[in-house]
Design a protein around this motif. Structure first.
Motif, PDB file in Angstrom:
ATOM      1  N   GLN A 129       5.744  17.649   1.046  1.00  0.00           N
ATOM      2  CA  GLN A 129       5.921  18.776  -0.065  1.00  0.00           C
ATOM      3  C   GLN A 129       5.001  19.829  -0.026  1.00  0.00           C
ATOM      4  OE1 GLN A 129       4.622  16.442  -3.679  1.00  0.00           O
ATOM      5  NE2 GLN A 129       6.627  17.129  -4.425  1.00  0.00           N
ATOM      6  N   HIS A 130       3.757  19.960   0.557  1.00  0.00           N
ATOM      7  CA  HIS A 130       3.072  20.919   0.555  1.00  0.00           C
ATOM      8  C   HIS A 130       2.896  21.964   1.766  1.00  0.00           C
ATOM      9  CE1 HIS A 130       1.372  20.210  -3.232  1.00  0.00           C
ATOM     10  NE2 HIS A 130       0.932  18.866  -3.158  1.00  0.00           N
ATOM     11  N   THR A 165       0.921  -1.036   0.091  1.00  0.00           N
ATOM     12  CA  THR A 165       0.024  -0.051  -0.184  1.00  0.00           C
ATOM     13  C   THR A 165       0.632   1.232   0.114  1.00  0.00           C
ATOM     14  OG1 THR A 165      -1.611  -1.223   1.313  1.00  0.00           O
ATOM     15  CG2 THR A 165      -1.990   1.267   1.114  1.00  0.00           C
ATOM     16  N   PRO A 166       1.025   1.755  -1.035  1.00  0.00           N
ATOM     17  CA  PRO A 166       1.731   2.984  -1.116  1.00  0.00           C
ATOM     18  C   PRO A 166       1.382   4.399  -0.397  1.00  0.00           C
ATOM     19  CG  PRO A 166       1.198   2.656  -3.319  1.00  0.00           C
ATOM     20  CD  PRO A 166       0.693   1.458  -2.573  1.00  0.00           C
ATOM     21  N   VAL A 167       0.089   4.135  -0.270  1.00  0.00           N
ATOM     22  CA  VAL A 167      -0.786   5.409   0.537  1.00  0.00           C
ATOM     23  C   VAL A 167      -0.134   5.867   1.679  1.00  0.00           C
ATOM     24  CG1 VAL A 167      -2.984   6.028   0.987  1.00  0.00           C
ATOM     25  CG2 VAL A 167      -2.855   4.816  -1.058  1.00  0.00           C
ATOM     26  N   TYR A 202       2.880   5.774   2.318  1.00  0.00           N
ATOM     27  CA  TYR A 202       3.947   6.730   2.385  1.00  0.00           C
ATOM     28  C   TYR A 202       3.668   7.956   1.201  1.00  0.00           C
ATOM     29  CZ  TYR A 202       6.092   2.467   3.788  1.00  0.00           C
ATOM     30  OH  TYR A 202       6.394   1.257   4.276  1.00  0.00           O
ATOM     31  N   TRP A 203       2.611   7.750   0.613  1.00  0.00           N
ATOM     32  CA  TRP A 203       2.244   8.813  -0.298  1.00  0.00           C
ATOM     33  C   TRP A 203       1.618  10.064   0.672  1.00  0.00           C
ATOM     34  CZ3 TRP A 203      -0.804   6.251  -4.593  1.00  0.00           C
ATOM     35  CH2 TRP A 203       0.051   5.429  -5.322  1.00  0.00           C
ATOM     36  N   PHE A 204       0.943   9.664   1.802  1.00  0.00           N
ATOM     37  CA  PHE A 204       0.320  10.893   2.188  1.00  0.00           C
ATOM     38  C   PHE A 204       1.332  11.564   3.150  1.00  0.00           C
ATOM     39  CE2 PHE A 204      -1.948  12.219   6.397  1.00  0.00           C
ATOM     40  CZ  PHE A 204      -2.867  13.131   5.411  1.00  0.00           C
ATOM     41  N   ALA A 263       4.458  11.986   2.478  1.00  0.00           N
ATOM     42  CA  ALA A 263       5.190  12.995   1.256  1.00  0.00           C
ATOM     43  C   ALA A 263       4.381  13.965   1.067  1.00  0.00           C
ATOM     44  CB  ALA A 263       5.516  11.787   0.135  1.00  0.00           C
ATOM     45  N   TYR A 264       3.014  13.646   0.683  1.00  0.00           N
ATOM     46  CA  TYR A 264       2.160  14.819   0.132  1.00  0.00           C
ATOM     47  C   TYR A 264       2.200  16.129   1.348  1.00  0.00           C
ATOM     48  CZ  TYR A 264      -2.086  17.498  -0.577  1.00  0.00           C
ATOM     49  OH  TYR A 264      -2.974  18.481  -1.034  1.00  0.00           O
TER      50      TYR A 264
END
Length: 119
Positions: free
Chosen positions: A48-49, A36-38, A40-42, A44-45
Motif C-alpha cells: 500500500q505504501h 496471526t494477521p500480522v 498478512y498485514w505487513f 499489505a502495508y
C-alpha cells in the motif's frame, strides 16, 4: 516382537524424529498462518505504501462486469490481478511479495496433491 538390531533401531528413531519434526512444523505454520494477521498485514502495508500502481488503481472507477450486465451491477477492480498484469512495471518490493505468495501457493498446490507434507 523380535528385538531390533542397532541399525534398524537408528532407522526407526530417524523416521520417528522426521515425522515429529514435520508434524510440528505443519501445526506451527497452520497456527501462525490462521491466527496471526500480522503475517498478512505487513506485506499489505508494504504494498500500500510503496507501490505506485496501487495508488493509481484507487482513482480508477469500478468497471462493469460485462457489456450486457444490468445497470448498477459493478464489481471493484482486483488490485492484485492488476499488479500481476503489470509485473515489469512493479517495484522490486512488490515483485518479492507477489513472488513469495505465488510460490507458496504453487508449492502448496503441488506438494499437497502428491501427499507430501505442506500446510
Amino acid at each position: 516382537m523380535w528385538p531390533l538390531d542397532p541399525s534398524r533401531r537408528e532407522v526407526l528413531r530417524f523416521a520417528v524424529s522426521c515425522r515429529v519434526l514435520t508434524l510440528v512444523l505443519q501445526v506451527l505454520t497452520r497456527f501462525l498462518g490462521s491466527s496471526t494477521p500480522v503475517v498478512y498485514w505487513f506485506p499489505a502495508y508494504l504494498l500500500q505504501h510503496q507501490e505506485p500502481l496501487l495508488r493509481s488503481l484507487e482513482t480508477v472507477p469500478w468497471k462493469p462486469l460485462a457489456e450486457d450486465s444490468p445497470p448498477g451491477h459493478n464489481v471493484p477492480r482486483n488490485a492484485i490481478i492488476g499488479l500481476l498484469y503489470n509485473w515489469k512495471a512493479c517495484s522490486p518490493v512488490t515483485r518479492c511479495i507477489l513472488g513469495y505468495f505465488l510460490t507458496y501457493w504453487l508449492l502448496g498446490l503441488l506438494l499437497h496433491c502428491n501427499f507430501l507434507p505442506w500446510t
